[in-house]
Design an enzyme around this catalytic site. Structure first.
Site, PDB file in Angstrom:
ATOM      1  N   LYS A 177      19.942 103.605   9.085  1.00 34.99           N
ATOM      2  CA  LYS A 177      19.691 103.806  10.414  1.00 34.99           C
ATOM      3  C   LYS A 177      18.845 105.093  10.670  1.00 34.99           C
ATOM      4  CE  LYS A 177      22.619 106.904  12.533  1.00 34.99           C
ATOM      5  NZ  LYS A 177      22.511 107.716  13.665  1.00 34.99           N
ATOM      6  N   ASN A 178      18.893 106.159  10.280  1.00 37.47           N
ATOM      7  CA  ASN A 178      17.942 107.565  10.136  1.00 37.47           C
ATOM      8  C   ASN A 178      16.516 107.605   9.788  1.00 37.47           C
ATOM      9  OD1 ASN A 178      20.362 108.207  11.894  1.00 37.47           O
ATOM     10  ND2 ASN A 178      21.099 109.934  10.372  1.00 37.47           N
ATOM     11  N   ARG A 216      19.785 110.640  20.322  1.00 41.89           N
ATOM     12  CA  ARG A 216      19.670 111.481  20.886  1.00 41.89           C
ATOM     13  C   ARG A 216      17.976 111.121  19.617  1.00 41.89           C
ATOM     14  NH1 ARG A 216      22.331 115.307  22.554  1.00 41.89           N
ATOM     15  NH2 ARG A 216      22.859 113.673  22.644  1.00 41.89           N
ATOM     16  N   CYS A 230      26.113 117.668  22.166  1.00 40.42           N
ATOM     17  CA  CYS A 230      26.515 116.776  22.121  1.00 40.42           C
ATOM     18  C   CYS A 230      27.722 117.246  21.436  1.00 40.42           C
ATOM     19  CB  CYS A 230      25.974 115.282  21.953  1.00 40.42           C
ATOM     20  SG  CYS A 230      25.392 115.728  19.932  1.00 40.42           S
ATOM     21  N   ARG A 272      21.851 121.063  20.628  1.00 37.73           N
ATOM     22  CA  ARG A 272      21.099 120.203  19.654  1.00 37.73           C
ATOM     23  C   ARG A 272      19.611 120.587  19.762  1.00 37.73           C
ATOM     24  NH1 ARG A 272      23.124 115.415  16.966  1.00 37.73           N
ATOM     25  NH2 ARG A 272      21.336 115.060  15.862  1.00 37.73           N
ATOM     26  N   PRO A 273      19.430 121.573  19.585  1.00 37.15           N
ATOM     27  CA  PRO A 273      18.322 122.466  19.843  1.00 37.15           C
ATOM     28  C   PRO A 273      16.889 122.028  19.450  1.00 37.15           C
ATOM     29  CG  PRO A 273      18.765 123.923  18.777  1.00 37.15           C
ATOM     30  CD  PRO A 273      20.095 123.007  18.842  1.00 37.15           C
ATOM     31  N   ASP A 332      13.843 123.758  19.627  1.00 36.23           N
ATOM     32  CA  ASP A 332      13.375 124.778  19.576  1.00 36.23           C
ATOM     33  C   ASP A 332      12.040 124.765  18.393  1.00 36.23           C
ATOM     34  OD1 ASP A 332      15.783 125.437  18.038  1.00 36.23           O
ATOM     35  OD2 ASP A 332      14.520 126.747  17.811  1.00 36.23           O
ATOM     36  N   LEU A 333      12.452 123.512  17.473  1.00 33.56           N
ATOM     37  CA  LEU A 333      11.330 123.966  15.651  1.00 33.56           C
ATOM     38  C   LEU A 333      10.712 122.679  16.236  1.00 33.56           C
ATOM     39  CD1 LEU A 333      14.671 124.112  13.615  1.00 33.56           C
ATOM     40  CD2 LEU A 333      12.883 126.356  14.562  1.00 33.56           C
ATOM     41  N   ASP A 344      26.539 114.228   7.583  1.00 29.69           N
ATOM     42  CA  ASP A 344      26.872 112.803   7.962  1.00 29.69           C
ATOM     43  C   ASP A 344      28.168 112.177   6.920  1.00 29.69           C
ATOM     44  OD1 ASP A 344      24.818 113.441  10.121  1.00 29.69           O
ATOM     45  OD2 ASP A 344      23.280 111.860   8.825  1.00 29.69           O
ATOM     46  N   ILE A 352      25.397 122.824   8.470  1.00 26.76           N
ATOM     47  CA  ILE A 352      24.506 122.511   9.512  1.00 26.76           C
ATOM     48  C   ILE A 352      24.890 122.024  11.550  1.00 26.76           C
ATOM     49  CG2 ILE A 352      22.993 120.436  10.075  1.00 26.76           C
ATOM     50  CD1 ILE A 352      23.463 121.310   7.481  1.00 26.76           C
ATOM     51  N   ARG A 400      26.984 102.185  16.458  1.00 24.55           N
ATOM     52  CA  ARG A 400      26.010 102.840  16.357  1.00 24.55           C
ATOM     53  C   ARG A 400      25.418 102.741  15.068  1.00 24.55           C
ATOM     54  NH1 ARG A 400      25.869 108.316  19.114  1.00 24.55           N
ATOM     55  NH2 ARG A 400      23.350 107.299  18.669  1.00 24.55           N
TER      56      ARG A 400
HETATM   57  N1  EPU Z   1      17.929 122.628  14.472  1.00 27.55           N
HETATM   58  C1  EPU Z   1      17.608 123.717  15.047  1.00 27.55           C
HETATM   59  N2  EPU Z   1      15.853 123.404  15.929  1.00 27.55           N
HETATM   60  C2  EPU Z   1      15.429 122.334  16.401  1.00 27.55           C
HETATM   61  C3  EPU Z   1      16.481 121.312  15.070  1.00 27.55           C
HETATM   62  C4  EPU Z   1      17.559 121.530  14.909  1.00 27.55           C
HETATM   63  O1  EPU Z   1      18.740 124.894  14.933  1.00 27.55           O
HETATM   64  O2  EPU Z   1      14.460 122.843  16.694  1.00 27.55           O
HETATM   65  C5  EPU Z   1      19.213 123.076  14.316  1.00 27.55           C
HETATM   66  C6  EPU Z   1      20.306 121.414  14.309  1.00 27.55           C
HETATM   67  O3  EPU Z   1      21.061 122.494  15.780  1.00 27.55           O
HETATM   68  C7  EPU Z   1      21.378 122.079  13.034  1.00 27.55           C
HETATM   69  C8  EPU Z   1      20.133 122.098  12.401  1.00 27.55           C
HETATM   70  O4  EPU Z   1      18.727 122.945  12.318  1.00 27.55           O
HETATM   71  O5  EPU Z   1      22.457 122.679  13.128  1.00 27.55           O
HETATM   72  C9  EPU Z   1      20.608 120.661  11.374  1.00 27.55           C
HETATM   73  O6  EPU Z   1      19.614 119.555  12.208  1.00 27.55           O
HETATM   74  P1  EPU Z   1      18.326 118.264  12.789  1.00 27.55           P
HETATM   75  O7  EPU Z   1      17.435 118.544  13.413  1.00 27.55           O
HETATM   76  O8  EPU Z   1      17.728 118.382  10.492  1.00 27.55           O
HETATM   77  O9  EPU Z   1      19.661 117.074  12.904  1.00 27.55           O
HETATM   78  P2  EPU Z   1      18.540 115.649  13.442  1.00 27.55           P
HETATM   79  O10 EPU Z   1      17.129 115.503  12.823  1.00 27.55           O
HETATM   80  O11 EPU Z   1      18.640 116.526  15.284  1.00 27.55           O
HETATM   81  C10 EPU Z   1      19.379 114.029  11.627  1.00 27.55           C
HETATM   82  C11 EPU Z   1      20.717 113.002  11.819  1.00 27.55           C
HETATM   83  C12 EPU Z   1      21.623 113.005  11.965  1.00 27.55           C
HETATM   84  C13 EPU Z   1      22.418 113.890  11.067  1.00 27.55           C
HETATM   85  C14 EPU Z   1      21.242 115.256  10.987  1.00 27.55           C
HETATM   86  C15 EPU Z   1      21.534 116.179   9.934  1.00 27.55           C
HETATM   87  C16 EPU Z   1      19.335 111.331  12.620  1.00 27.55           C
HETATM   88  C17 EPU Z   1      18.782 110.017  13.948  1.00 27.55           C
HETATM   89  N3  EPU Z   1      19.456 111.995  12.885  1.00 27.55           N
HETATM   90  O12 EPU Z   1      19.148 115.058  12.873  1.00 27.55           O
HETATM   91  O13 EPU Z   1      22.269 111.978  11.974  1.00 27.55           O
HETATM   92  O14 EPU Z   1      23.653 114.749  11.367  1.00 27.55           O
HETATM   93  O15 EPU Z   1      19.983 115.047  10.983  1.00 27.55           O
HETATM   94  O16 EPU Z   1      20.889 115.821   8.845  1.00 27.55           O
HETATM   95  O17 EPU Z   1      18.361 111.398  11.318  1.00 27.55           O
HETATM   96  C18 EPU Z   1      24.379 110.443  12.599  1.00 27.55           C
HETATM   97  O18 EPU Z   1      23.674 109.877  11.709  1.00 27.55           O
HETATM   98  O19 EPU Z   1      25.438 110.493  13.090  1.00 27.55           O
HETATM   99  C19 EPU Z   1      23.767 112.548  12.697  1.00 27.55           C
HETATM  100  C20 EPU Z   1      24.050 113.110  13.561  1.00 27.55           C
END
Ligand code: EPU
Length: 436
Positions: A22-23, A93, A117, A122-123, A125-126, A308, A330, A400
């Site tokens: 999925k991801n 998201r 969520c 889930r910021p 900013d990056l 995950d 994480i 999902r």
């Molecule tokens: N973070 C920031 N700033 C940002 C983005 C992220 O501080 O701009 C923080 C997040 O709050 C978190 C960490 O960085 O603490 C990692 O977040 P990441 O951005 O890597 O998560 P994501 O890309 O939003 C994806 C997966 C998630 C999985 C995470 C971590 C998808 C669609 N989602 O989310 O999958 O948990 O990476 O591996 O790829 C799931 O499948 O159940 C799921 C939640």
């Protein structure tokens, strides 16, 4: 709403084939926005999130046609629609990953700003920092991220945050930089296999990206990308979930298309716990003979142990012979499943981002409520080993991200059925929570 009814204590035995990840599929589908012509994806699982992504692509002028064999053809038919509405982003998201492709290809993107969520804040900013470094002008308007750029220009960008890199942030910056003028270098890029898969597809489309799977990714911008055929990697989180299902039921399960190279941390931890994991052809076989040893685990960005799979591991460690500790590095608040496991007789104490689990001889079937996708998987595993009957409510969460999980478990010998849920189970039941 559906629920699962599980009669526990059946030993799982046999073979299960993984669906596409999925991801990986979500940012790869968004990548179709970048291409001229049709992008054909094989191995796109039939999941609520992938259907939602296809609907979003439709809003954005990308026609998607899905075949029953898991193939999706995606073709841009109208490039004037660049608004990903909050109503869509709120439900999934992962929709944020259209931001980079829209900006790169259409020079403009308006994307609902995702909120927090159930698994934590889930910021983004990056994501925004990376796109601004490429020259995008970005502001917030009415809860939407509005990004503009006549032409993006390559830059050196550090994408590390307080919890390491960002998976979808890396996807967004790569997908924007592929059409930028000049070279972009991302330092502290996410190394997840799903990002490598995206890079493989973009390179096949004509992009020039090096360093996929490492923390330094360099991207030389090109003038255009062309649609290709791409096969999505097998889902490593689904693999880990079935590996733990085998372990928790003292079973023996073969997963012929598991990518062992994507699962090293998981294999290592399961072996520490006393579970046998062996290579079998291109995949692996997992077997457990009873006693489980306690372990300490910290979730980390890839190649560390994945967040995950934290809920599923926690369910397994409820049966280990002693005290284990799981620390979430994480999403420190991703422990909604703990309260439900306690209802099944687990012995878990939360201390900040750590769950201390003392093994119990037996879990006891109970009605429990799924709060998010992976928490639901943890509760299903607990139900598989518990005495008596477990009802897992609100399984739309699991739909999902797991394709036909109950059929796959049934084929392995589990007693699990899907039923319609009557209304009124516990007070939160009517509120469909925000989606991870
Ligand atoms: N973070 C920031 N700033 C940002 C983005 C992220 O501080 O701009 C923080 C997040 O709050 C978190 C960490 O960085 O603490 C990692 O977040 P990441 O951005 O890597 O998560 P994501 O890309 O939003 C994806 C997966 C998630 C999985 C995470 C971590 C998808 C669609 N989602 O989310 O999958 O948990 O990476 O591996 O790829 C799931 O499948 O159940 C799921 C939640």
């Amino acid at each position: 709403m559906d629920k699962f009814i599980i009669e526990g204590q059946a030993r799982l035995e046999g073979k299960v084939v993984l669906s596409g990840a999925k991801n990986a599929a979500l940012p790869i589908l968004a990548g179709a926005i970048l291409a001229e012509g049709t992008t054909t994806l094989h191995g796109a699982a039939d999941l609520a999130d992938i259907r939602a992504m296809c609907e979003l692509m439709g809003d954005l002028g990308v026609e998607t046609i899905r075949r029953d064999d898991g193939t999706i053809n995606a073709t841009v038919t109208d490039d004037s629609q660049s608004h990903a509405r909050y109503e869509r982003v709120r439900k999934m998201r992962g929709s944020i990953c259209v931001l980079g492709p829209l900006l790169a290809r259409r020079g403009y993107a308006r994307v609902g700003m995702p909120g927090g969520c159930v698994i934590g804040s889930r910021p983004v900013d990056l994501h925004l920092r990376g796109l601004r470094a490429l020259g995008a002008e970005i502001h917030l308007d009415g809860g939407d991220i509005v990004a503009r750029a006549k032409k993006l220009t390559g830059a050196t960008i550090f994408l590390g945050g307080p919890f390491g890199s960002t998976v979808l942030g890396t996807a967004n910056v790569i997908s924007a930089a592929v059409l930028a003028h000049g070279t972009t270098v991302i330092e502290s890029a996410a190394c997840e296999p799903e990002i490598e898969d995206l890079i493989d597809m973009l390179n096949a489309m004509g992009a020039k990206i090096q360093g996929g799977g490492t923390p330094r990714v360099s991207i030389e911008g090109v003038a255009k990308l062309t649609g290709v055929e791409h096969t999505i990697i097998p889902d490593r989180i689904e693999a880990g979930t079935f590996m733990m299902a085998a372990a928790i039921t003292n079973g023996e399960v073969t997963i012929p298309n598991a990518r062992v190279d994507h699962l090293l941390a998981v294999v290592d931890k399961l072996r520490d716990i006393g579970v046998q994991v062996e290579k079998s052809g291109p995949g692996l076989v997992v077997a457990s003979a009873g006693r489980l040893s306690p372990v300490d685990v910290t979730t980390q960005p890839y190649p560390g142990f994945p967040t995950d799979l934290q809920a599923q591991l926690l369910a397994l460690l409820c049966l280990a012979d002693g005290n284990s500790a799981i620390t979430e590095k994480i999403f420190p608040d991703r422990f909604m499943h703990v309260a439900e496991l306690l209802r099944m007789g687990a012995n878990i104490r939360k201390e900040g981002p750590t769950a201390i689990v003392t093994g119990v001889g037996q879990l006891i079937g109970a009605p429990v409520m799924a709060s998010d996708l992976r928490a639901s998987a943890g509760l299903v595993l607990a139900g598989l080993v518990a005495t008596g009957q477990t009802e897992v409510r609100r399984v739309y969460h699991i739909d999902r991200g797991y394709e036909q999980i109950e059929q796959k478990l049934r084929q392995l010998g589990a007693n699990i059925t899907r039923e319609k849920e009557e209304q009124g189970f516990r007070s939160q039941d009517s509120a469909v929570g925000s989606q991870e």
